[in-house]
Design an enzyme around this catalytic site. Structure first.
Site, PDB file in Angstrom:
ATOM      1  N   PHE A 141       0.862  -1.184   0.000  1.00 44.75           N
ATOM      2  CA  PHE A 141       0.000   0.000   0.000  1.00 44.75           C
ATOM      3  C   PHE A 141       0.896   1.231   0.000  1.00 44.75           C
ATOM      4  O   PHE A 141       1.756   1.375   0.874  1.00 44.75           O
ATOM      5  CB  PHE A 141      -0.918   0.019   1.223  1.00 44.75           C
ATOM      6  CG  PHE A 141      -1.916   1.145   1.194  1.00 44.75           C
ATOM      7  CD1 PHE A 141      -3.132   0.992   0.543  1.00 44.75           C
ATOM      8  CD2 PHE A 141      -1.635   2.358   1.795  1.00 44.75           C
ATOM      9  CE1 PHE A 141      -4.054   2.030   0.497  1.00 44.75           C
ATOM     10  CE2 PHE A 141      -2.541   3.406   1.757  1.00 44.75           C
ATOM     11  CZ  PHE A 141      -3.761   3.239   1.111  1.00 44.75           C
ATOM     12  N   ASP A 226       9.210   2.592   1.389  1.00 48.24           N
ATOM     13  CA  ASP A 226       8.038   3.313   1.875  1.00 48.24           C
ATOM     14  C   ASP A 226       7.981   3.110   3.389  1.00 48.24           C
ATOM     15  O   ASP A 226       7.608   2.049   3.876  1.00 48.24           O
ATOM     16  CB  ASP A 226       6.780   2.757   1.191  1.00 48.24           C
ATOM     17  CG  ASP A 226       5.500   3.418   1.704  1.00 48.24           C
ATOM     18  OD1 ASP A 226       5.523   4.032   2.779  1.00 48.24           O
ATOM     19  OD2 ASP A 226       4.467   3.286   1.014  1.00 48.24           O
ATOM     20  N   LYS A 255       2.625  10.071   8.192  1.00 48.22           N
ATOM     21  CA  LYS A 255       1.956   9.549   9.383  1.00 48.22           C
ATOM     22  C   LYS A 255       2.586  10.060  10.674  1.00 48.22           C
ATOM     23  O   LYS A 255       2.356  11.186  11.075  1.00 48.22           O
ATOM     24  CB  LYS A 255       1.902   8.020   9.323  1.00 48.22           C
ATOM     25  CG  LYS A 255       0.851   7.471   8.349  1.00 48.22           C
ATOM     26  CD  LYS A 255       0.672   5.989   8.495  1.00 48.22           C
ATOM     27  CE  LYS A 255      -0.401   5.446   7.558  1.00 48.22           C
ATOM     28  NZ  LYS A 255      -1.765   5.807   7.970  1.00 48.22           N
TER      29      LYS A 255
END
Length: 406
Positions: A141, A226, A255
């Site tokens: 993702f 990532d 995040k």
């Protein structure tokens, strides 16, 4: 001067919001540390952390002060100018990592979009337009833009939006032979999460990441990590690549970087960064002074021996108790993850029922997550007190007991 706000309730979501989310029946209105209160005054323990975002919990005084101080200075100037908080943040990220250059954005998707565009631009400039292919992992993702959702290896998120971007291949995660078979001299980048988050909280094998690094070097491809979910102390190291001892060419972060304030960052080397020359990429809000000031404060708190050294002890506290709960009630087959990114894998009889566990936990006033239908995910504050861990897991066990005995 106080401002009167109109009363709103959960039912208003269904009247005024686009229905791409299905939020819980309650609305959180206040948070402090790892506790949250809803509109009715009910207190919940937060093991979700805004999906690995609230790295220092709610209303951390250092972050509140950083935001308040900056709010009284300057809010926005655009990237026609630079600003002090952005420069301070970038310098600290460079000092703390392999990176020599930083691009600031607003989200993980934007950080990854920049990373993928940079990889293709670098390969185009250095090797020619034929070197444009990107290899990613199944069940990965990387964001919700059309580019990032196509690189992400989950068709349920990318199907139905018209033709997909070409030149993107997916191979099984943690399968070095599959990567070896797919990579070629047309590959411009291999994109991997050191810990697959949405794909089930699945850590990479060290040999897999080492092998990926070697294959990229052999084929003049860039290795992109990532670290949107695994970064900023989440694994017990500032970034997970430091845990594995494998250095990428480009790294994305978001995040936890802002501790709840929207910000993203792409980190890379000077040699690669120079291929995003003036005008090749941009963002209106990226490097915003408010976001940068908060992220600098987050980095200052997390990147300390005191905080980082405590994360693995908290991991052990969670894992030991979750394994005991799983064994007692036959709920989990495995508890995995790194640091405070933990996945409890549902046993065969409970496969597909992660949402049921999440809902049962909420009824006992503890907030947890799912990572797909088969994994219950925990991503709490990195400084959550042991007492809150114990109380939250007591509540979670009560939820599990009721669910499994229903």
């Amino acid at each position: 001067m106080s401002v009167e706000h109109a009363q709103v309730e959960r039912a208003d979501f269904d009247k005024v919001m686009v229905p791409n989310y299905a939020p819980a029946a309650f609305i959180p209105v206040r948070g402090e540390g790892s506790r949250v209160w809803d509109q009715s005054g009910r207190e919940l323990i937060d093991f979700a952390g805004g999906i690995a975002v609230n790295s220092l919990g709610h209303a951390h005084p250092v972050l509140v002060k950083a935001l308040t101080d900056q709010a009284n200075r300057i809010w926005h100037v655009s990237n026609v100018f630079t600003n002090e908080p952005a420069l301070r943040l970038a310098k600290k990220l460079v000092d703390a990592t392999f990176a020599e250059r930083v691009f600031l954005a607003n989200s993980g998707a934007e950080a990854n979009e920049a990373a993928f565009k940079l990889a293709r631009r670098y390969a185009h400039d250095v090797y020619g337009p034929q070197k444009h292919e990107i290899i990613s992992a199944t069940n990965s993702f990387h964001g919700r833009t059309l580019f990032t959702v196509t690189v992400g290896g989950q068709p349920k998120y990318s199907d139905g939006f018209g033709p997909k971007m070409e030149g993107i291949t997916h191979v099984p995660y943690n399968d070095l032979d599959a990567l070896k078979a797919a990579i070629s001299d047309k590959t411009c980048a291999v994109v991997l999460e050191p810990v697959q988050g949405e794909g089930g909280v699945l850590p990479a094998d060290k040999a897999y990441l080492e092998g990926a690094r070697k294959l990229c070097d052999e084929h003049n491809a860039l290795l992109i990590f990532d670290e949107v979910q695994s970064g900023m102390g989440r694994t017990g190291h500032l970034f997970a690549y430091q845990h594995y001892g494998v250095t990428p060419d480009i790294l994305s972060s978001a995040k936890s970087l802002g501790g709840g304030f929207p910000i993203g960052a792409m980190l890379t080397t000077s040699e690669i960064a120079k291929h995003l020359a003036v005008g090749t990429h941009g963002t209106t809000y990226g490097g915003n002074p408010l976001a940068s000031a908060v992220a600098e404060a987050v980095l200052d708190v997390i990147n300390t021996p005191e905080v980082l050294s405590g994360i693995n002890a908290k991991h052990d506290r969670f894992k030991t108790r979750l394994e005991a709960i799983g064994a007692k009630y036959g709920l989990f087959s495995e508890v995995r993850g790194l640091g405070l990114l933990i996945g409890a894998v549902l046993s065969e009889p409970w496969k597909g029922k992660a949402k049921d566990v999440l809902n049962a936990a909420e009824r006992e006033a503890v907030m947890v997550l799912q990572a797909g239908p088969d994994v219950v995910r925990f991503a709490p504050s990195l400084v959550i007190p042991d007492a809150d861990i114990d109380e939250g897991l007591d509540r979670f066990e009560r939820a599990v007991a009721k669910l499994t005995q229903a």
